[in-house]
Design a protein around this motif. Structure first.
Motif, PDB file in Angstrom:
ATOM      1  N   LEU A  12      27.969  66.393   7.589  1.00 43.17           N
ATOM      2  CA  LEU A  12      27.897  67.715   6.945  1.00 43.17           C
ATOM      3  C   LEU A  12      27.713  68.821   7.975  1.00 43.17           C
ATOM      4  CD1 LEU A  12      25.851  67.266   3.643  1.00 43.17           C
ATOM      5  CD2 LEU A  12      28.319  67.235   3.994  1.00 43.17           C
ATOM      6  N   GLY A  13      26.992  68.508   9.052  1.00 46.77           N
ATOM      7  CA  GLY A  13      26.819  69.505  10.115  1.00 46.77           C
ATOM      8  C   GLY A  13      28.155  69.878  10.736  1.00 46.77           C
ATOM      9  N   GLY A  14      29.011  68.878  10.970  1.00 41.65           N
ATOM     10  CA  GLY A  14      30.334  69.157  11.513  1.00 41.65           C
ATOM     11  C   GLY A  14      31.203  69.894  10.528  1.00 41.65           C
ATOM     12  N   LEU A  15      31.088  69.553   9.243  1.00 39.03           N
ATOM     13  CA  LEU A  15      31.869  70.229   8.209  1.00 39.03           C
ATOM     14  C   LEU A  15      31.434  71.687   8.067  1.00 39.03           C
ATOM     15  CD1 LEU A  15      34.075  69.776   6.091  1.00 39.03           C
ATOM     16  CD2 LEU A  15      32.293  69.090   4.480  1.00 39.03           C
ATOM     17  N   ARG A  16      30.154  71.919   8.292  1.00 39.45           N
ATOM     18  CA  ARG A  16      29.635  73.304   8.226  1.00 39.45           C
ATOM     19  C   ARG A  16      30.331  74.184   9.260  1.00 39.45           C
ATOM     20  NH1 ARG A  16      23.221  74.795   8.846  1.00 39.45           N
ATOM     21  NH2 ARG A  16      23.356  77.001   8.223  1.00 39.45           N
ATOM     22  N   ASP A  17      30.556  73.638  10.445  1.00 36.94           N
ATOM     23  CA  ASP A  17      31.252  74.409  11.481  1.00 36.94           C
ATOM     24  C   ASP A  17      32.700  74.676  11.072  1.00 36.94           C
ATOM     25  OD1 ASP A  17      28.939  74.282  12.989  1.00 36.94           O
ATOM     26  OD2 ASP A  17      29.589  72.519  14.123  1.00 36.94           O
ATOM     27  N   THR A  18      33.329  73.703  10.428  1.00 38.81           N
ATOM     28  CA  THR A  18      34.721  73.850   9.996  1.00 38.81           C
ATOM     29  C   THR A  18      34.854  74.923   8.924  1.00 38.81           C
ATOM     30  OG1 THR A  18      35.132  71.514  10.450  1.00 38.81           O
ATOM     31  CG2 THR A  18      36.686  72.625   8.999  1.00 38.81           C
ATOM     32  N   LEU A  19      33.875  74.992   8.011  1.00 38.63           N
ATOM     33  CA  LEU A  19      33.930  75.926   6.884  1.00 38.63           C
ATOM     34  C   LEU A  19      33.118  77.195   7.133  1.00 38.63           C
ATOM     35  CD1 LEU A  19      33.587  73.389   3.924  1.00 38.63           C
ATOM     36  CD2 LEU A  19      35.671  74.474   4.776  1.00 38.63           C
ATOM     37  N   SER A  20      32.847  77.484   8.362  1.00 40.73           N
ATOM     38  CA  SER A  20      32.045  78.664   8.702  1.00 40.73           C
ATOM     39  C   SER A  20      32.636  79.923   8.068  1.00 40.73           C
ATOM     40  CB  SER A  20      31.994  78.831  10.227  1.00 40.73           C
ATOM     41  OG  SER A  20      31.274  79.995  10.563  1.00 40.73           O
ATOM     42  N   GLY A  21      31.796  80.659   7.329  1.00 41.46           N
ATOM     43  CA  GLY A  21      32.238  81.894   6.678  1.00 41.46           C
ATOM     44  C   GLY A  21      32.762  81.694   5.271  1.00 41.46           C
ATOM     45  N   GLU A  22      32.957  80.429   4.861  1.00 41.19           N
ATOM     46  CA  GLU A  22      33.450  80.154   3.514  1.00 41.19           C
ATOM     47  C   GLU A  22      32.272  80.003   2.547  1.00 41.19           C
ATOM     48  OE1 GLU A  22      36.565  80.057   2.433  1.00 41.19           O
ATOM     49  OE2 GLU A  22      37.326  80.535   4.439  1.00 41.19           O
ATOM     50  N   PRO A  23      32.421  80.474   1.286  1.00 39.89           N
ATOM     51  CA  PRO A  23      31.319  80.364   0.310  1.00 39.89           C
ATOM     52  C   PRO A  23      31.263  78.962  -0.309  1.00 39.89           C
ATOM     53  CG  PRO A  23      33.177  81.451  -0.716  1.00 39.89           C
ATOM     54  CD  PRO A  23      33.570  81.211   0.721  1.00 39.89           C
ATOM     55  N   VAL A  24      30.856  78.001   0.495  1.00 41.74           N
ATOM     56  CA  VAL A  24      30.798  76.609   0.049  1.00 41.74           C
ATOM     57  C   VAL A  24      29.436  76.027   0.381  1.00 41.74           C
ATOM     58  CG1 VAL A  24      31.783  74.290   0.280  1.00 41.74           C
ATOM     59  CG2 VAL A  24      33.282  76.289   0.387  1.00 41.74           C
ATOM     60  N   SER A  25      28.826  75.393  -0.604  1.00 37.77           N
ATOM     61  CA  SER A  25      27.563  74.686  -0.387  1.00 37.77           C
ATOM     62  C   SER A  25      27.871  73.201  -0.231  1.00 37.77           C
ATOM     63  CB  SER A  25      26.619  74.894  -1.572  1.00 37.77           C
ATOM     64  OG  SER A  25      25.480  74.073  -1.443  1.00 37.77           O
ATOM     65  N   MET A  26      27.359  72.589   0.824  1.00 44.27           N
ATOM     66  CA  MET A  26      27.593  71.168   1.116  1.00 44.27           C
ATOM     67  C   MET A  26      26.309  70.401   0.870  1.00 44.27           C
ATOM     68  SD  MET A  26      29.690  72.021   4.563  1.00 44.27           S
ATOM     69  CE  MET A  26      28.839  73.596   4.665  1.00 44.27           C
ATOM     70  N   MET A  27      26.377  69.352   0.067  1.00 48.51           N
ATOM     71  CA  MET A  27      25.180  68.600  -0.314  1.00 48.51           C
ATOM     72  C   MET A  27      25.362  67.113  -0.118  1.00 48.51           C
ATOM     73  SD  MET A  27      24.244  70.635  -3.807  1.00 48.51           S
ATOM     74  CE  MET A  27      25.372  72.004  -3.922  1.00 48.51           C
ATOM     75  N   LEU A  28      24.256  66.456   0.157  1.00 46.22           N
ATOM     76  CA  LEU A  28      24.206  65.004   0.233  1.00 46.22           C
ATOM     77  C   LEU A  28      23.243  64.533  -0.845  1.00 46.22           C
ATOM     78  CD1 LEU A  28      25.269  62.665   2.122  1.00 46.22           C
ATOM     79  CD2 LEU A  28      23.027  62.769   3.228  1.00 46.22           C
ATOM     80  N   THR A  29      23.666  63.543  -1.663  1.00 50.15           N
ATOM     81  CA  THR A  29      22.797  63.038  -2.733  1.00 50.15           C
ATOM     82  C   THR A  29      22.630  61.527  -2.582  1.00 50.15           C
ATOM     83  OG1 THR A  29      24.368  62.319  -4.454  1.00 50.15           O
ATOM     84  CG2 THR A  29      24.014  64.694  -4.202  1.00 50.15           C
ATOM     85  N   ASP A  30      21.609  60.990  -3.234  1.00 54.93           N
ATOM     86  CA  ASP A  30      21.473  59.533  -3.261  1.00 54.93           C
ATOM     87  C   ASP A  30      22.248  58.977  -4.456  1.00 54.93           C
ATOM     88  OD1 ASP A  30      19.920  59.888  -5.547  1.00 54.93           O
ATOM     89  OD2 ASP A  30      18.048  59.207  -4.625  1.00 54.93           O
TER      90      ASP A  30
END
Length: 474
Positions: A55-73
């Motif tokens: 998710l950290g790497g994906l955050r860099d890819t989507l920088s500036g985009e209004p997207v929330s990235m979550m991890l669930t169990d």
């Protein structure tokens, strides 16, 4: 309260809405349970560590985009959330889509991550497709994360944005992130082997005479489980058998069914890849409509929830056929199927049934070889003292490889893994080294000193390696 929706529902979506209604989810309020925080065991798990990194790497890819990235169990509990747009974060907080809150279908109705976990398949839920109106302002894409070695459902990767934004690549990104999480877990699993992917097999049909060898007489634990299963079937009860992978759950049910329904065809249906569940289900109706047919649905804890619901409906309408199921644990059996079960039988792992190992080995050897095989006392001792983490399926594989070398099996015919007892997972290089040492020590009449010389090691080194890898010289 009646809610008007302007969307066309797919079968999966309609099934999810019906489940949400059955769970009593309110239409106009999001009120998920709060767990109080992420458990420390989860926080330190390989799944959490790898998921956070992806998710950290994906955050860099989507920088500036209004997207929330979550991890669930696997239960839908949000473990972490990464989002750089403050307006979206604030809105998500108001709907409790935040760490510490559970967003499974049972908690929040139809939503992206809840549907992905229920059906074990990538899912995209847009705006009014959500069951609760409080989530209509969002588009949610989620993909399940599976254990790359054992195939268990670990959790999901969920990407959420505003509903008016294009869904576009959102689902593809979620699938990619989930896949990369599994791949990273495998890479850091120190030599673990990836679980084989489904090969499209649905039915395996066998009869009472499918093998030339007679089934072996096994110990008290097996016979007790078999007697309980037979008694339940004779009383007309629906049976489920639970236990570890490869322990012999299907074999137990097949043996019981042959005793109770001697004239029945016995069909074993293995769980499909979630993407193939439609075609898998299409085979059930004609088979269950046939008289004198018994069906074993294996691994139902891996079924998408919608497929389990459809299967339960088909079984309820069938006449003249019986259904039995297997799963790793009772809690994992989907609710639509668990409601049909009258009896659940637990089958202990092979390590708790050491007296069954040699009879099973002889049986497997005779089936493969076509005639009786014999194990030397040393080979028998090695088989009985091994822990068999893969249970009877692992024993079958080891025996199948060994009997290709003759009718009398000695220690040096056995796979090196049987001669070792290391409690930790080895790297590939360590595995190769362990296997070479085990093979050298298994040669007839060889001493440790001679094995060390043959391997180009000092005597002190080979003794250290024997201890390190838990090798048991015979």
């Amino acid at each position: 309260m009646e809610v008007q929706r302007s969307v066309t529902a797919t079968p999966r979506l309609s099934a999810s809405w019906r489940r949400s209604e059955d769970y009593g989810i309110p239409l106009d309020a999001v009120n998920p349970a709060f767990s109080g925080g992420v458990d420390s065991a989860v926080d330190g798990s390989l799944f959490y560590e790898c998921g956070q990194e992806i998710l950290g790497g994906l955050r860099d890819t989507l920088s500036g985009e209004p997207v929330s990235m979550m991890l669930t169990d696997a239960d839908g509990l949000v473990l972490s959330r990464v989002c750089d747009e403050s307006a979206l974060v604030s809105a998500l907080d108001k709907t409790y889509l935040a760490p510490g809150f559970a967003f499974s279908e049972r908690e929040a109705g139809t939503n992206g991550l809840g549907l992905a976990l229920a059906d074990r398949a990538p899912s995209l839920v847009r705006g009014e497709e959500h069951y609760c109106t409080g989530l209509w302002g969002y588009t949610c894409a989620a993909a399940p994360v599976m254990d790359p070695v054992f195939g268990r459902l670990l959790g999901s990767v969920n990407l959420t944005t505003w509903s008016e934004k294009s869904a576009g690549l959102l689902l593809a990104l979620a699938q990619t992130a989930a896949g990369h999480t599994s791949t990273l877990m495998l890479a850091r699993g120190r030599g673990a082997q990836a679980r084989p992917t489904p090969k499209g097999e649905v039915f395996r049909v066998f009869t009472a005479q499918r093998d030339t060898a007679s089934p072996p007489a096994l110990g008290e634990a097996w016979e007790s489980a078999l007697a309980e299963t037979v008694a339940a079937l004779r009383s007309g009860r629906t049976v489920g058998v639970i236990g570890e992978a490869g322990v012999g759950k299907t074999a137990l049910l097949a043996a019981a069914l042959r005793r109770v329904h001697r004239d029945h065809r016995i069909l074993n249906a293995r769980p499909p890849d979630p993407r193939d569940a439609d075609s898998w289900l299409a085979l059930w109706t004609p088979e269950l409509a046939k008289d004198r047919t018994s069906v074993i649905a294996g691994g139902v804890d891996a079924l998408p929830l919608w497929a389990a619901s459809e299967l339960a409906t088909i079984v309820g309408a069938a006449r003249g056929a019986s259904l039995a199921v297997t799963a790793s644990e009772a809690a994992g059996i989907p609710h639509p199927l668990s409601r049909l079960l009258d009896t659940v039988v637990s089958l202990p792992p092979l390590r708790q049934r050491p007296d069954d190992v040699l009879p099973l080995a002889e049986y497997f050897g005779e089936v493969v070889r076509g005639r009786a095989v014999r194990f030397t006392p040393a080979a028998a001792r090695a088989l009985r003292t091994f822990a068999w983490p893969g249970n009877a399926e692992q024993l079958r594989r080891v025996v199948r490889e060994a009997v290709t070398r003759g009718d009398v099996i000695d220690v040096h015919h056995l796979a090196p893994e049987v001669l070792c007892g290391s409690s930790r997972t080895l790297t590939r290089i360590e595995t190769l080294e362990r296997d070479e040492i085990a093979r050298a020590l298994a040669e007839p009449g060889i001493t440790v000193t001679q094995a060390a010389k043959n391997l180009g090691m000092s005597r002190a080194t080979i003794y250290r390696k024997i201890t390190q890898y838990g090798i048991r010289p015979e």
